[in-house]
Design an enzyme around this catalytic site. Structure first.
Site, mmCIF file in Angstrom:
data_model
loop_
_atom_site.group_PDB
_atom_site.id
_atom_site.type_symbol
_atom_site.label_atom_id
_atom_site.label_comp_id
_atom_site.label_asym_id
_atom_site.label_seq_id
_atom_site.Cartn_x
_atom_site.Cartn_y
_atom_site.Cartn_z
ATOM 1 N N HIS A 20 0.827 -1.205 0.000
ATOM 2 C CA HIS A 20 0.000 0.000 0.000
ATOM 3 C C HIS A 20 0.860 1.253 0.000
ATOM 4 C CE1 HIS A 20 -0.389 0.869 4.642
ATOM 5 N NE2 HIS A 20 0.857 0.744 4.264
ATOM 6 N N CYS A 35 5.295 5.899 4.786
ATOM 7 C CA CYS A 35 4.143 5.214 4.198
ATOM 8 C C CYS A 35 3.609 5.927 2.962
ATOM 9 C CB CYS A 35 3.032 5.035 5.240
ATOM 10 S SG CYS A 35 3.278 3.567 6.261
ATOM 11 N N HIS A 60 4.913 -0.051 -0.436
ATOM 12 C CA HIS A 60 5.666 -0.941 0.446
ATOM 13 C C HIS A 60 4.682 -1.972 0.981
ATOM 14 C CE1 HIS A 60 3.902 2.039 3.130
ATOM 15 N NE2 HIS A 60 3.835 1.055 4.010
ATOM 16 N N HIS A 74 3.182 -5.021 3.820
ATOM 17 C CA HIS A 74 3.025 -5.430 5.213
ATOM 18 C C HIS A 74 2.571 -6.883 5.247
ATOM 19 C CE1 HIS A 74 3.403 -1.511 7.187
ATOM 20 N NE2 HIS A 74 2.700 -1.000 6.193
ATOM 21 N N ASP A 112 -4.914 -10.726 -0.480
ATOM 22 C CA ASP A 112 -3.588 -11.330 -0.380
ATOM 23 C C ASP A 112 -2.784 -11.122 -1.659
ATOM 24 O OD1 ASP A 112 -1.574 -12.741 0.947
ATOM 25 O OD2 ASP A 112 -2.196 -14.653 0.069
ATOM 26 N N HIS A 113 -1.537 -10.674 -1.479
ATOM 27 C CA HIS A 113 -0.619 -10.399 -2.586
ATOM 28 C C HIS A 113 -1.159 -9.349 -3.553
ATOM 29 C CE1 HIS A 113 1.323 -13.966 -0.993
ATOM 30 N NE2 HIS A 113 2.397 -13.605 -1.657
ATOM 31 N N GLU A 141 -0.999 -4.601 11.632
ATOM 32 C CA GLU A 141 -0.227 -4.169 10.469
ATOM 33 C C GLU A 141 1.252 -4.489 10.673
ATOM 34 O OE1 GLU A 141 -1.046 -0.558 7.697
ATOM 35 O OE2 GLU A 141 0.295 0.119 9.290
HETATM 36 NI NI NI Z 1 2.456 0.986 5.570
#
Ligand code: NI
Length: 137
Positions: free
Chosen positions: A15, A34, A40, A42, A80-81, A125
Site C-alpha cells: 500500500h 508510508c 511498500h 506489510h 492477499d498479494h 499491520e
Molecule cells: Ni504501511
C-alpha cells in the site's frame, strides 16, 4: 450461552498512504515513509471474532469450517498479494490505513453472519501496531 469464536488469518499486501489533493511535502509530513510513491508491503495478521449463542443442535456458535472459508473467500482472495491502492476497488478512493482496512474487512464479513452474531475485527499491520473494529454502535 454466548461464546466468542476466533479465527486467525494472514495476508500480505502493498500500500501507499497518500492524498492526491495534498502536496508531496504535506503527504510526507503526515504519512512519512508510508507515502513512498513506490509502495511498500506489510504482513497483515487478522483475527476475526464472532460472538453469539451456542446452537444447541450443533454446539457451535459458527462452524469453524464455514468461518475459515468465509475469510478465505471474502478477505484472503481479495487482499492477499495485492496492491491495495491499485487493485482493490474499496481503496481506489480510500487511504488503505489499518483502520480503513479493518472497516472494509468488517463490511465484507458482516452480511454473512446471522443478525444476533457480533463481529469484531482485529488487524495487525506490524507485530506491535494493531486496530480493532466492531461496527458502529
Ligand atoms: Ni504501511
Amino acid at each position: 450461552m454466548r461464546v466468542t469464536v476466533s479465527r486467525k488469518a494472514h495476508f500480505n499486501a502493498a500500500h501507499r498512504l497518500y492524498r492526491s489533493d495534498w502536496s508531496d511535502e504535506k503527504n510526507n509530513l503526515v504519512f512519512g515513509k508510508c507515502s513512498n510513491e513506490h509502495f511498500h508491503g506489510h504482513n497483515y495478521e487478522l483475527i476475526v471474532n464472532v460472538n453469539g449463542e451456542i446452537d444447541p443442535a450443533t454446539g457451535f456458535v459458527i462452524d469453524m469450517k464455514v468461518l475459515k472459508d468465509l475469510i478465505k473467500n471474502e478477505i484472503e482472495n481479495n487482499l492477499d498479494h495485492k496492491n491495495l491502492n491499485l487493485e482493490v476497488p474499496e481503496f481506489f478512493n480510500l487511504n488503505p490505513t489499518a483502520e480503513n482496512i479493518a472497516v472494509v474487512i468488517y463490511n465484507k464479513l458482516i452480511p454473512h453472519l446471522s443478525k444476533d452474531q457480533l463481529l469484531e475485527i482485529i488487524l495487525y499491520e506490524t507485530p506491535r501496531n494493531f486496530v480493532k473494529y466492531s461496527g458502529e454502535k
